[in-house]
Design a protein around this motif. Sequence first.
Motif, PDB file in Angstrom:
ATOM      1  N   TYR A 269       0.833  -1.206   0.000  1.00  0.00           N
ATOM      2  CA  TYR A 269       0.000   0.000   0.000  1.00  0.00           C
ATOM      3  C   TYR A 269       0.867   1.254   0.000  1.00  0.00           C
ATOM      4  O   TYR A 269       0.601   2.215  -0.743  1.00  0.00           O
ATOM      5  N   GLU A 270       1.927   1.264   0.815  1.00  0.00           N
ATOM      6  CA  GLU A 270       2.836   2.415   0.850  1.00  0.00           C
ATOM      7  C   GLU A 270       3.551   2.575  -0.491  1.00  0.00           C
ATOM      8  O   GLU A 270       3.775   3.691  -0.962  1.00  0.00           O
ATOM      9  N   LEU A 271       3.918   1.458  -1.109  1.00  0.00           N
ATOM     10  CA  LEU A 271       4.510   1.501  -2.445  1.00  0.00           C
ATOM     11  C   LEU A 271       3.542   2.144  -3.430  1.00  0.00           C
ATOM     12  O   LEU A 271       3.919   3.012  -4.231  1.00  0.00           O
ATOM     13  N   ASP A 272       2.281   1.733  -3.384  1.00  0.00           N
ATOM     14  CA  ASP A 272       1.283   2.292  -4.290  1.00  0.00           C
ATOM     15  C   ASP A 272       1.106   3.794  -4.064  1.00  0.00           C
ATOM     16  O   ASP A 272       0.949   4.560  -5.027  1.00  0.00           O
ATOM     17  N   LEU A 273       1.135   4.230  -2.811  1.00  0.00           N
ATOM     18  CA  LEU A 273       1.053   5.668  -2.529  1.00  0.00           C
ATOM     19  C   LEU A 273       2.219   6.405  -3.185  1.00  0.00           C
ATOM     20  O   LEU A 273       2.043   7.505  -3.745  1.00  0.00           O
ATOM     21  N   GLY A 274       3.410   5.806  -3.130  1.00  0.00           N
ATOM     22  CA  GLY A 274       4.567   6.412  -3.778  1.00  0.00           C
ATOM     23  C   GLY A 274       4.381   6.520  -5.282  1.00  0.00           C
ATOM     24  O   GLY A 274       4.709   7.546  -5.893  1.00  0.00           O
ATOM     25  N   VAL A 275       3.839   5.468  -5.887  1.00  0.00           N
ATOM     26  CA  VAL A 275       3.563   5.504  -7.327  1.00  0.00           C
ATOM     27  C   VAL A 275       2.598   6.645  -7.635  1.00  0.00           C
ATOM     28  O   VAL A 275       2.779   7.393  -8.606  1.00  0.00           O
ATOM     29  N   GLY A 276       1.581   6.803  -6.799  1.00  0.00           N
ATOM     30  CA  GLY A 276       0.624   7.879  -7.002  1.00  0.00           C
ATOM     31  C   GLY A 276       1.262   9.255  -6.929  1.00  0.00           C
ATOM     32  O   GLY A 276       0.947  10.152  -7.727  1.00  0.00           O
ATOM     33  N   GLN A 277       2.180   9.440  -5.995  1.00  0.00           N
ATOM     34  CA  GLN A 277       2.865  10.728  -5.864  1.00  0.00           C
ATOM     35  C   GLN A 277       3.744  11.007  -7.083  1.00  0.00           C
ATOM     36  O   GLN A 277       3.816  12.146  -7.562  1.00  0.00           O
ATOM     37  N   LEU A 278       4.396   9.980  -7.597  1.00  0.00           N
ATOM     38  CA  LEU A 278       5.221  10.165  -8.796  1.00  0.00           C
ATOM     39  C   LEU A 278       4.357  10.542  -9.993  1.00  0.00           C
ATOM     40  O   LEU A 278       4.705  11.455 -10.768  1.00  0.00           O
ATOM     41  N   LEU A 279       3.223   9.871 -10.160  1.00  0.00           N
ATOM     42  CA  LEU A 279       2.335  10.172 -11.281  1.00  0.00           C
ATOM     43  C   LEU A 279       1.747  11.578 -11.146  1.00  0.00           C
ATOM     44  O   LEU A 279       1.597  12.296 -12.150  1.00  0.00           O
ATOM     45  N   SER A 280       1.438  11.992  -9.929  1.00  0.00           N
ATOM     46  CA  SER A 280       0.914  13.349  -9.714  1.00  0.00           C
ATOM     47  C   SER A 280       1.970  14.391 -10.058  1.00  0.00           C
ATOM     48  O   SER A 280       1.646  15.446 -10.640  1.00  0.00           O
ATOM     49  N   LYS A 281       3.217  14.130  -9.719  1.00  0.00           N
ATOM     50  CA  LYS A 281       4.289  15.075 -10.040  1.00  0.00           C
ATOM     51  C   LYS A 281       4.453  15.206 -11.556  1.00  0.00           C
ATOM     52  O   LYS A 281       4.670  16.311 -12.076  1.00  0.00           O
ATOM     53  N   ILE A 282       4.338  14.093 -12.271  1.00  0.00           N
ATOM     54  CA  ILE A 282       4.420  14.151 -13.738  1.00  0.00           C
ATOM     55  C   ILE A 282       3.328  15.075 -14.276  1.00  0.00           C
ATOM     56  O   ILE A 282       3.576  15.913 -15.152  1.00  0.00           O
ATOM     57  N   ASP A 283       2.118  14.953 -13.738  1.00  0.00           N
ATOM     58  CA  ASP A 283       1.021  15.824 -14.159  1.00  0.00           C
ATOM     59  C   ASP A 283       1.299  17.278 -13.800  1.00  0.00           C
ATOM     60  O   ASP A 283       1.092  18.191 -14.616  1.00  0.00           O
ATOM     61  N   ASP A 284       1.765  17.514 -12.576  1.00  0.00           N
ATOM     62  CA  ASP A 284       2.031  18.879 -12.110  1.00  0.00           C
ATOM     63  C   ASP A 284       3.087  19.577 -12.961  1.00  0.00           C
ATOM     64  O   ASP A 284       3.020  20.791 -13.184  1.00  0.00           O
ATOM     65  N   LEU A 285       4.058  18.822 -13.427  1.00  0.00           N
ATOM     66  CA  LEU A 285       5.134  19.398 -14.239  1.00  0.00           C
ATOM     67  C   LEU A 285       4.711  19.614 -15.693  1.00  0.00           C
ATOM     68  O   LEU A 285       5.460  20.214 -16.466  1.00  0.00           O
ATOM     69  N   GLY A 286       3.544  19.119 -16.058  1.00  0.00           N
ATOM     70  CA  GLY A 286       3.058  19.300 -17.424  1.00  0.00           C
ATOM     71  C   GLY A 286       3.778  18.463 -18.459  1.00  0.00           C
ATOM     72  O   GLY A 286       3.827  18.816 -19.640  1.00  0.00           O
ATOM     73  N   ILE A 287       4.329  17.321 -18.026  1.00  0.00           N
ATOM     74  CA  ILE A 287       5.115  16.493 -18.952  1.00  0.00           C
ATOM     75  C   ILE A 287       4.470  15.134 -19.189  1.00  0.00           C
ATOM     76  O   ILE A 287       5.077  14.253 -19.809  1.00  0.00           O
ATOM     77  N   ALA A 288       3.234  14.950 -18.727  1.00  0.00           N
ATOM     78  CA  ALA A 288       2.603  13.633 -18.805  1.00  0.00           C
ATOM     79  C   ALA A 288       2.476  13.135 -20.238  1.00  0.00           C
ATOM     80  O   ALA A 288       2.664  11.950 -20.517  1.00  0.00           O
ATOM     81  N   LYS A 289       2.133  14.046 -21.182  1.00  0.00           N
ATOM     82  CA  LYS A 289       1.908  13.613 -22.556  1.00  0.00           C
ATOM     83  C   LYS A 289       3.169  13.085 -23.228  1.00  0.00           C
ATOM     84  O   LYS A 289       3.085  12.375 -24.237  1.00  0.00           O
ATOM     85  N   ASN A 290       4.322  13.458 -22.693  1.00  0.00           N
ATOM     86  CA  ASN A 290       5.571  13.012 -23.301  1.00  0.00           C
ATOM     87  C   ASN A 290       6.412  12.186 -22.325  1.00  0.00           C
ATOM     88  O   ASN A 290       7.634  12.233 -22.336  1.00  0.00           O
ATOM     89  N   THR A 291       5.733  11.425 -21.479  1.00  0.00           N
ATOM     90  CA  THR A 291       6.436  10.599 -20.498  1.00  0.00           C
ATOM     91  C   THR A 291       5.894   9.181 -20.539  1.00  0.00           C
ATOM     92  O   THR A 291       4.691   8.963 -20.386  1.00  0.00           O
TER      93      THR A 291
END
Length: 484
Positions: A269-291
């Motif tokens: 569960y803690e691992l999954d939370l970490g994955v979620g934080q990484l994916l949110s950072k990708i969105d926040d940086l505006g680079i999701a479409k090219n990642t």
Amino acid sequence: MKNCIRLCCVICLLGACFSVAKSTAGEPNIIVIMADDLGYNDVGCYGCKDIPTPNIDQLASDGVRFTSGYVTWHMCGPSRAGFLTGRNQASFGYYKNATLPFDPKQGLPKMETIASLLQKQGYVTGGVGKWHMGTANDQHPNSMGFDDWFGFLSGGLMYYPLDHPSYKGKYNPLKRPARWRDIHHTLPLIHNQTPVKRERYLTHELTDAGIAFMDKNSEKPFFLFMSYNAPHLDLEAPEETIANFPEDKMSKVPGVKPGARSVYGAMVYELDLGVGQLLSKIDDLGIAKNTVVWFLSDNGGMSRTSDNRPLRGSKGRAYEGGLRVPMIVKWPGKTPQGVVLDEMISSLDIGATSIAMAGGDPAQAGLHGKDIQQYMTQQSTKAPHDVLYWHTGRGQTRQGVIREGDFKLLTAKGKAVLYNLKDDLGETTDVAASHPERVRSMLARWDEWNKGNAPDLWGTPDRPYQYAEYEWLKGSQHYKATSE
């Protein structure tokens, strides 16, 4: 003169725009998130009922989930050696885990890695977490293609600082002579060559390091290897998280004690939370479409913690439960959403595909995987592989696995066992007797492949290697100068 100045400004602005456009619309950023000893059935999208993994499940919903994703060995070290180099590790003699971190013979030989190949394509490369490829100076991640490394060089690490009260002084200091496992799990956390003071739960520390790397490098093509330690032993998680996984609510898995399943569930569960934080950072940086984001485990889950059903076996075994792992990829605008693909692929394909995405030539680089962009985007439904090979013994003796279409053959100690995975995914019935010609042809094919494999890289160590004098060890209980 003023017109010239204006023209120069316009040219500079256009150049700046082009530079930004290259980082957001050129070669994609590549992130590989690797769990450690995660069971095949311990992710919601693969059927797990007792451990919520909403972020990994969302990654699968937004991308492609593979049901026949394989790693190159059923234990951490060789599997990671294969992934990191993009070459089947038997080809250079990496048949077993590096057990003594300070033995300079153990670990990767000096060679190209996926990171060093991506460096040549202009990528900035970062790694976070578990290394397990040796500790000598020429084996350090910085010497093997990683511009930036935050993590530990051993095969595991205690999840809390060594002075944590729950350890009751067991690890700080260690008793000497120390067991090899205790040495592994007490090496310092480092950032490149500098020790880092540990303060929190390890999974949290690693997630924050991955986020920091993306923050720093989001305007250029980057490769990030998120090599989590979880849910590898030891079984440790924050008490408040464990409380959300009461023993009586955990799935009953044969051979797994409810208490172990409870803590393991908290770790996943803690691992999954970490994955979620990484994916949110990708969105926040505006680079999701090219990642491009990959997720997988380094091998099957352990028998004492994990649920690999419906697969047989676990970590350390050549059955499907040791070699077949959860594997997901998301490439927005390229991979279809929520599609499940059943043809077999290999962790080696991640490296080959990444090099191809970056503009390189996987075959020219000597990689053993295939560029599967056409398959993962479903521009082609053709199976990437008609055969996969594994060497699961030590040295060049005939001990291994070959999967050819629906059939999987295991050979060891002069005996061959054949399974039809289409009809018998749980590998319960040996059909070798009814397919003698297939057994002979598959053995011959494996033997031919094995001719290119190398002898063991290292044998039995001749001394315990309790200490070393690397710069990054200074201040730890493992540092000892040879002149002392």
